[in-house]
Design a protein around this motif. Structure first.
Motif, mmCIF file in Angstrom:
data_model
loop_
_atom_site.group_PDB
_atom_site.id
_atom_site.type_symbol
_atom_site.label_atom_id
_atom_site.label_comp_id
_atom_site.label_asym_id
_atom_site.label_seq_id
_atom_site.Cartn_x
_atom_site.Cartn_y
_atom_site.Cartn_z
ATOM 1 N N LEU A 33 35.397 39.490 28.826
ATOM 2 C CA LEU A 33 36.515 40.321 27.900
ATOM 3 C C LEU A 33 36.446 39.783 26.499
ATOM 4 O O LEU A 33 37.405 39.994 25.829
ATOM 5 C CB LEU A 33 37.977 40.094 28.642
ATOM 6 C CG LEU A 33 37.771 40.408 29.913
ATOM 7 C CD1 LEU A 33 39.209 40.170 30.514
ATOM 8 C CD2 LEU A 33 37.431 41.920 30.318
ATOM 9 N N ARG A 34 35.695 39.121 26.273
ATOM 10 C CA ARG A 34 35.475 38.620 24.716
ATOM 11 C C ARG A 34 33.858 38.566 23.934
ATOM 12 O O ARG A 34 33.261 38.003 23.401
ATOM 13 C CB ARG A 34 35.600 37.036 24.824
ATOM 14 C CG ARG A 34 36.922 36.591 25.184
ATOM 15 C CD ARG A 34 37.365 35.204 24.967
ATOM 16 N NE ARG A 34 36.933 34.684 23.655
ATOM 17 C CZ ARG A 34 36.320 33.373 23.525
ATOM 18 N NH1 ARG A 34 36.012 32.812 24.354
ATOM 19 N NH2 ARG A 34 36.561 33.059 22.116
ATOM 20 N N ALA A 71 43.028 43.100 39.814
ATOM 21 C CA ALA A 71 42.335 44.166 40.489
ATOM 22 C C ALA A 71 40.679 43.655 40.589
ATOM 23 O O ALA A 71 40.192 43.766 41.485
ATOM 24 C CB ALA A 71 42.380 45.658 39.850
ATOM 25 N N ALA A 72 40.370 43.115 39.414
ATOM 26 C CA ALA A 72 39.082 42.730 39.585
ATOM 27 C C ALA A 72 39.080 41.377 40.497
ATOM 28 O O ALA A 72 37.796 41.484 41.221
ATOM 29 C CB ALA A 72 38.577 41.966 37.978
ATOM 30 N N LYS A 73 40.125 40.531 40.576
ATOM 31 C CA LYS A 73 40.097 39.536 41.375
ATOM 32 C C LYS A 73 39.881 39.835 43.028
ATOM 33 O O LYS A 73 39.076 39.369 43.620
ATOM 34 C CB LYS A 73 41.256 38.743 41.126
ATOM 35 C CG LYS A 73 41.441 37.441 42.024
ATOM 36 C CD LYS A 73 42.615 36.489 42.089
ATOM 37 C CE LYS A 73 42.354 35.303 42.755
ATOM 38 N NZ LYS A 73 43.625 34.710 42.698
ATOM 39 N N ALA A 74 40.784 41.023 43.076
ATOM 40 C CA ALA A 74 40.798 41.535 44.511
ATOM 41 C C ALA A 74 39.361 42.236 45.031
ATOM 42 O O ALA A 74 38.934 41.897 46.042
ATOM 43 C CB ALA A 74 41.759 42.549 44.579
ATOM 44 N N ALA A 86 36.451 39.117 35.097
ATOM 45 C CA ALA A 86 37.005 38.020 34.973
ATOM 46 C C ALA A 86 37.389 37.479 33.676
ATOM 47 O O ALA A 86 36.863 38.173 32.719
ATOM 48 C CB ALA A 86 36.095 36.890 35.807
ATOM 49 N N PHE A 87 38.456 36.632 33.530
ATOM 50 C CA PHE A 87 38.580 35.828 32.276
ATOM 51 C C PHE A 87 37.317 35.110 31.740
ATOM 52 O O PHE A 87 36.830 35.223 30.699
ATOM 53 C CB PHE A 87 39.985 35.291 31.957
ATOM 54 C CG PHE A 87 39.890 34.527 30.606
ATOM 55 C CD1 PHE A 87 40.130 35.357 29.471
ATOM 56 C CD2 PHE A 87 39.846 33.265 30.754
ATOM 57 C CE1 PHE A 87 40.318 34.541 28.434
ATOM 58 C CE2 PHE A 87 40.206 32.470 29.523
ATOM 59 C CZ PHE A 87 40.153 33.192 28.221
ATOM 60 N N ASP A 126 42.786 34.261 36.184
ATOM 61 C CA ASP A 126 44.136 34.072 35.854
ATOM 62 C C ASP A 126 44.532 34.974 34.916
ATOM 63 O O ASP A 126 44.108 35.336 33.802
ATOM 64 C CB ASP A 126 44.416 32.557 35.289
ATOM 65 C CG ASP A 126 45.782 32.041 35.177
ATOM 66 O OD1 ASP A 126 46.704 33.072 35.226
ATOM 67 O OD2 ASP A 126 46.032 30.995 34.662
ATOM 68 N N PRO A 127 45.787 35.623 35.332
ATOM 69 C CA PRO A 127 46.303 36.739 34.418
ATOM 70 C C PRO A 127 47.322 36.175 33.522
ATOM 71 O O PRO A 127 48.009 36.838 33.017
ATOM 72 C CB PRO A 127 47.267 37.598 35.475
ATOM 73 C CG PRO A 127 47.516 36.736 36.505
ATOM 74 C CD PRO A 127 46.355 35.677 36.617
#
Ligand SMILES: [Zn+2]
Length: 417
Positions: free
Chosen positions: A114-115, A320-323, A330-331, A342-343
């Motif tokens: 996400l970066r 949702a991505a984790k599930a 993922a972060f 981790d959210p």
């Protein structure tokens, strides 16, 4: 703990339900058997505390609501010129955060899906890709591009009663291997040390017989994230006038609002014992007193809703991505080890989405034009006080302050005069 208290605590647990809540817990602490009676009035000693008595049987929602308090303590928020003034400092804060942005929460190496906009310049083939740290706007510049993470992208600036910017600070949790080095707390401690040395700022009016300014009752803090219990407490002890925040922290439980409604703010007195009055003749509160909590929405700051919405979307998407075990959501994905789903809000505040919102807000500092009614407006509008800056002065000085911080400031170093 005494034996009496042990017994009473056991009684309390056995005889009360969740609905009894904090009221009965206080009752137990003063050896009053837990009963319905303890819900009706505060225990001895606390029963003289006016805000506590008035709020004792109210619903939690009432304690969180600050509508009445804002109307009483900050009626000037209804004035568009006042909102402009606050926005100037919010945009400066966003610009400082962008300038010192560092999203390398898990280090500069590895992968942050996400970066992607924060990847450093292409590395030589034999070197692993890295993510940029500070100097986002000028990664190819001659200045050092710090990529070690010192703390979260959360910052705070302090403005005195005349509209002069005093200083800024950042969260430095990582630097101190701590979970408590928050921007507001650091800022308050800095202010007391600065005002011991320098007298140029209008940080507060003197209280009782104290030889120095011992309260920050003329200081407004602007923070990028709603304050936690620690920072609300520190600001309360310091008597900070008000706190304006750019984003909700859903794990702060509205503690700043609750403290504001419950803090026992009496009238402050000067060295002669006379009440200290502000420019309108209203008493200046004594200590301790929680600052007036002002959400960005109260000054119609667009970024407030954008940041809250994006943060909630981040938390939803990452879970949702984790599930689905979707690594693209993922972060952080280390080269070896477990991916980070981790959210937490501090992870959100590393992402490209958050950075873009801060960049857009930061850009407004340079594009903001004040209409004539706002340009020459001063707060407090006290005609004989020449030192109070107009909104245009505040805007000019905010731009100047950024230039200073860009060259000299580091990530919240003390302000060099
Ligand atoms: Zn805090």
């Amino acid at each position: 703990m005494s034996d009496d208290n042990k017994v009473n605590r056991r009684d309390f647990i056995a005889t009360t339900t969740a609905a009894a809540g904090a009221a009965s817990a206080l009752g137990a602490a003063v050896s009053v058997p837990a009963s319905a009676q303890s819900l009706l009035a505060p225990p001895p000693g606390f029963d003289t505390q006016k805000p506590l008595i008035e709020n004792w049987n109210r619903q939690l929602g009432d304690l969180v609501d600050v509508t009445t308090g804002l109307r009483r303590d900050a009626p000037e928020l209804g004035d568009p010129a006042m909102r402009d003034r606050h926005k100037i400092f919010c945009y400066l804060l966003m610009k400082l955060i962008v300038r010192f942005w560092n999203g390398n929460k898990r280090g500069p190496l590895g992968s942050y899906p996400l970066r992607q906009a924060q990847l450093d310049r292409p590395q030589l083939p034999e070197k692993p890709q890295r993510y940029r740290g500070e100097m986002m706007a000028n990664p190819g510049g001659l200045r050092v591009n710090w990529d070690r993470y010192l703390g979260h992208n959360i910052a705070c600036i302090a403005v005195d009663g005349n509209g002069e910017i005093i200083d800024f600070d950042f969260n430095h949790n990582d630097f101190f291997r701590s979970s408590a080095e928050h921007a507001e707390s650091r800022m308050v401690r800095r202010l007391f040390s600065l005002t011991d040395v320098f007298d140029g700022w209008k940080t507060g009016r003197k209280l009782s017989d104290k030889p120095h300014i011992a309260s920050l009752n003329d200081v407004t803090l602007y923070t990028s994230l709603e304050s936690c219990a620690q920072c609300s407490g520190v600001m309360s002890l310091a008597g900070v006038r008000q706190i304006i925040y750019l984003q909700n922290d859903f794990t702060a439980y509205k503690i700043g609002n609750i403290m504001y409604n419950l803090a026992n703010r009496g009238a402050g007195v000067d060295s002669r014992g006379d009440p200290i009055l502000d420019w309108k003749g209203k008493p200046v509160p004594s200590l301790p007193g929680a600052p007036i909590p002002i959400a960005g929405s109260e000054i119609q700051l667009d970024e407030f809703k954008k940041l809250n919405d994006a943060n909630m979307a981040f938390a939803r998407d990452i879970l949702a991505a984790k599930a689905a075990n979707n690594l693209n959501g993922a972060f952080f994905v280390p080269d070896n080890g477990k991916p980070d789903f981790d959210p937490s809000i501090t992870s959100f505040l590393c992402t490209d989405v958050a950075l873009k919102i801060f960049q857009d807000g930061a850009a407004r500092l340079d594009t903001l034009t004040l209409d004539p009614a706002s340009r020459d407006w001063r707060f407090p509008d006290k005609p004989d006080n020449k030192q109070i800056l107009t909104n245009q002065d505040c805007l000019d000085k905010a731009k100047e302050f950024f230039k200073y911080a860009d060259i000299e400031g580091y990530r919240g170093s003390p302000h060099k005069l």
